[in-house]
Design a protein around this motif. Sequence first.
Motif: not given
Length: 200
Positions: A82-99
């Motif tokens: 199934t789809s898992v969605f992420y909101t991650l802090r990377i290098d000081g910024g917030t980014r969103c991903f799907h896996a």
Amino acid sequence: MTLQSSIRKVYFGVADRRQMFRLFDRHAERPNRWEGDDSALYAGEWFELGKAEHDYMLDLLPPLWMRGEMFALGEFLIGSVTSVFYTLRIDGGTRCFHAYCDLAVTGSPRAARDAIVERESRPAKAMTHEERLEHIWSATHDQYRGYAGDSFLARHRGKRTIQVFRAGRPELKLLDELTDAEIAAKLPVHLRHLPLPTAA
């Protein structure tokens, strides 16, 4: 059909809503769709998307579960994937991903999250050979990509193909056999000259 199982980035850039829905099923045209367990074809694929797309998916259906920076859809794509969605802090910024995660594999959402953070935290922009091929596959319209059929040797049937031009004529070629020049021609200009990652 060649199945994959590693956690892998399949698109460079931030997918908008149209791209996101295309990336959800990059393998829609595969032969014998739904006749076998193609879970390994999807499990581990990931890409970045915009916050608006992330929030749209959160509001679309009730999540199966929410844990900190991630949530899973309750609607499964295939088997236990199934789809898992992420909101991650990377290098000081917030980014969103799907896996795509196989929930039958203990810890697969955390493993995907860790792989995303590791990949996106690298100091220099670079693309592996495999990432170049995955981006080309993701960015190419269905009309210009497919799967090897009867015109290919038996050992190649079911492998991914891409249309290239030779002597001004279109020809299907195995994705894995693209030359460096053909790969460069298929990549967007801003990705063509990214270096290969250096060995750690």
